[in-house]
Scaffold this motif. Structure first.
Motif, PDB file in Angstrom:
ATOM      1  N   GLN A 173      -7.795   1.052  -6.179  1.00 36.62           N
ATOM      2  CA  GLN A 173      -9.172   0.921  -5.724  1.00 36.62           C
ATOM      3  C   GLN A 173      -9.258   1.125  -4.215  1.00 36.62           C
ATOM      4  O   GLN A 173      -9.651   0.236  -3.471  1.00 36.62           O
ATOM      5  CB  GLN A 173      -9.689  -0.471  -6.112  1.00 36.62           C
ATOM      6  N   PRO A 174      -8.921   2.333  -3.731  1.00 36.17           N
ATOM      7  CA  PRO A 174      -8.994   2.570  -2.290  1.00 36.17           C
ATOM      8  C   PRO A 174     -10.434   2.808  -1.852  1.00 36.17           C
ATOM      9  O   PRO A 174     -11.266   3.275  -2.642  1.00 36.17           O
ATOM     10  CB  PRO A 174      -8.162   3.841  -2.116  1.00 36.17           C
ATOM     11  N   LEU A 226     -13.571  10.388   5.919  1.00 33.46           N
ATOM     12  CA  LEU A 226     -12.203  10.634   6.360  1.00 33.46           C
ATOM     13  C   LEU A 226     -11.291  10.802   5.145  1.00 33.46           C
ATOM     14  O   LEU A 226     -11.400  10.037   4.181  1.00 33.46           O
ATOM     15  CB  LEU A 226     -11.700   9.465   7.209  1.00 33.46           C
ATOM     16  N   PRO A 227     -10.399  11.779   5.157  1.00 31.50           N
ATOM     17  CA  PRO A 227      -9.464  11.940   4.035  1.00 31.50           C
ATOM     18  C   PRO A 227      -8.651  10.669   3.803  1.00 31.50           C
ATOM     19  O   PRO A 227      -8.298   9.956   4.750  1.00 31.50           O
ATOM     20  CB  PRO A 227      -8.564  13.098   4.490  1.00 31.50           C
ATOM     21  N   CYS A 228      -8.386  10.371   2.558  1.00 37.61           N
ATOM     22  CA  CYS A 228      -7.635   9.160   2.212  1.00 37.61           C
ATOM     23  C   CYS A 228      -6.182   9.303   2.653  1.00 37.61           C
ATOM     24  O   CYS A 228      -5.480  10.216   2.207  1.00 37.61           O
ATOM     25  CB  CYS A 228      -7.698   8.906   0.710  1.00 37.61           C
ATOM     26  N   GLY A 229      -5.742   8.394   3.500  1.00 42.04           N
ATOM     27  CA  GLY A 229      -4.366   8.411   3.976  1.00 42.04           C
ATOM     28  C   GLY A 229      -3.461   7.472   3.214  1.00 42.04           C
ATOM     29  O   GLY A 229      -2.247   7.439   3.453  1.00 42.04           O
ATOM     30  N   ALA A 230      -4.036   6.689   2.297  1.00 43.69           N
ATOM     31  CA  ALA A 230      -3.250   5.756   1.490  1.00 43.69           C
ATOM     32  C   ALA A 230      -4.026   5.450   0.223  1.00 43.69           C
ATOM     33  O   ALA A 230      -5.259   5.493   0.212  1.00 43.69           O
ATOM     34  CB  ALA A 230      -2.952   4.468   2.258  1.00 43.69           C
ATOM     35  N   MET A 231      -3.295   5.131  -0.833  1.00 46.79           N
ATOM     36  CA  MET A 231      -3.947   4.836  -2.097  1.00 46.79           C
ATOM     37  C   MET A 231      -4.362   3.374  -2.196  1.00 46.79           C
ATOM     38  O   MET A 231      -5.155   3.014  -3.051  1.00 46.79           O
ATOM     39  CB  MET A 231      -3.007   5.200  -3.259  1.00 46.79           C
ATOM     40  N   GLY A 232      -3.879   2.528  -1.319  1.00 47.00           N
ATOM     41  CA  GLY A 232      -4.264   1.122  -1.380  1.00 47.00           C
ATOM     42  C   GLY A 232      -3.391   0.339  -2.338  1.00 47.00           C
ATOM     43  O   GLY A 232      -2.310   0.783  -2.729  1.00 47.00           O
ATOM     44  N   THR A 233      -3.848  -0.821  -2.706  1.00 45.97           N
ATOM     45  CA  THR A 233      -3.061  -1.691  -3.575  1.00 45.97           C
ATOM     46  C   THR A 233      -3.335  -1.392  -5.047  1.00 45.97           C
ATOM     47  O   THR A 233      -4.386  -0.876  -5.415  1.00 45.97           O
ATOM     48  CB  THR A 233      -3.365  -3.169  -3.306  1.00 45.97           C
ATOM     49  N   PHE A 234      -2.358  -1.749  -5.879  1.00 43.77           N
ATOM     50  CA  PHE A 234      -2.452  -1.572  -7.326  1.00 43.77           C
ATOM     51  C   PHE A 234      -2.406  -2.930  -8.003  1.00 43.77           C
ATOM     52  O   PHE A 234      -1.363  -3.585  -8.016  1.00 43.77           O
ATOM     53  CB  PHE A 234      -1.273  -0.737  -7.845  1.00 43.77           C
ATOM     54  N   ILE A 241       0.862  -1.194   0.000  1.00 44.24           N
ATOM     55  CA  ILE A 241       0.000   0.000   0.000  1.00 44.24           C
ATOM     56  C   ILE A 241       0.898   1.244   0.000  1.00 44.24           C
ATOM     57  O   ILE A 241       1.942   1.254   0.663  1.00 44.24           O
ATOM     58  CB  ILE A 241      -0.931  -0.018   1.220  1.00 44.24           C
ATOM     59  N   TYR A 242       0.501   2.322  -0.709  1.00 43.41           N
ATOM     60  CA  TYR A 242       1.302   3.523  -0.826  1.00 43.41           C
ATOM     61  C   TYR A 242       0.631   4.674  -0.083  1.00 43.41           C
ATOM     62  O   TYR A 242      -0.522   4.991  -0.328  1.00 43.41           O
ATOM     63  CB  TYR A 242       1.488   3.887  -2.298  1.00 43.41           C
ATOM     64  N   SER A 243       1.387   5.294   0.816  1.00 42.50           N
ATOM     65  CA  SER A 243       0.809   6.341   1.660  1.00 42.50           C
ATOM     66  C   SER A 243       1.587   7.656   1.570  1.00 42.50           C
ATOM     67  O   SER A 243       1.404   8.537   2.403  1.00 42.50           O
ATOM     68  CB  SER A 243       0.762   5.872   3.114  1.00 42.50           C
TER      69      SER A 243
END
Length: 266
Positions: free
Chosen positions: A235-236, A95-103, A66-68
């Motif tokens: 797809q966060p 809540l603001p997104c703190g990570a983009m999740g997996t790709f 995960i990328y933050s």
């Protein structure tokens, strides 16, 4: 829910109604193309692959995350996206997104990637080691939106995510009798997600910088890549700041709640 006629908002009244009825809305230019380019550069580096050497693209799908850090989080927190979140989930309710999740990076390949089944993203019960036991309930505990961030230009042959239009209503009706406990992915699969198989399908295509904002109950699926350039998509989830309310006053009901209420009363 009063109609919003302000021309400077991220979404118009017709787009909000489309979200309620169809379960998704496409937001073009949700984040700048230079951010998408920066993200792709980082992902190519992390894969140790060359974007100009297809001979090295030997897998049909590579998963990273995960990328933050920036530019990932910057892409998820533009003013245009925040405004759309306010319009769909309600001001102060996300809540603001703190990570983009997996790709899941998909490469052109004749092989079956093995992960193209229809599904709904589960939002709790993750303590189970079997993902088919993960759960979702009618109040969408733990998730406000499903989001598809396009970090590359995605056409019909580039493995766009498939969406079952209106399937969020079928899933809401399937979930309602289960109450707070909700249903597992296995149980929803047994009903073909509330009998939504006959729903029309659309493909989440668009230019880099496009984001599809989807109801958390929307049934969707991956597909094989039949194009020429790798597909970069994340797809966060959008996380809720408070639980959804399905019995509140109409004037205080956000579109994600309205969609569920309409499904249950229709």
């Amino acid at each position: 829910m009063p109609a919003d006629t302000a021309s400077d908002r991220a979404l118009g009244a017709a787009q909000i109604e489309q979200f309620i009825t169809d379960g998704y809305v496409r937001l073009d230019d949700a984040f700048p193309r230079p951010l998408a380019e920066a993200v792709r550069t980082r992902l190519w580096r992390d894969m140790a692959l060359d974007p100009d050497d297809p001979a090295g693209w030997t897998q049909s799908v590579v998963r990273l995350g995960i990328y933050s850090e920036a530019p990932f989080v910057d892409a998820a927190n533009t003013a245009r996206l925040h405004d759309a979140f306010d319009q769909l989930a309600g001001p102060g309710r996300w809540l603001p997104c703190g990570a983009m999740g997996t790709f899941p990076i998909r490469f052109p390949s004749p092989d079956d990637p093995g992960d193209t089944g229809w599904h709904v993203d589960m939002s709790f019960g993750w303590e189970s080691p079997d993902f088919l036991d993960w759960r979702i309930n009618v109040a969408s505990r733990g998730r406000a939106l499903l989001m598809l961030f396009l970090f590359s230009d995605i056409g019909e042959d580039d493995a766009p995510t498939r969406l079952r239009v209106g399937s969020h209503s079928d899933v809401a009706r399937a979930l309602a009798p289960a109450g707070e406990a909700g249903l597992s992915l296995r149980e929803l699969m047994a009903s073909d997600f509330g009998g939504s198989a006959s729903r029309p399908q659309v493909a989440a295509v668009g230019a880099a910088g496009t984001v599809y904002l989807c109801h958390p109950f929307l049934v969707h699926a991956a597909q094989a890549h039949r194009g020429h350039r790798p597909r970069f998509l994340a797809q966060p989830p959008l996380l809720p700041a408070r639980p959804l309310r399905l019995d509140g006053p109409v004037e205080d009901t956000a579109p994600i709640e309205t969609a569920i209420v309409r499904a249950l009363s229709g």
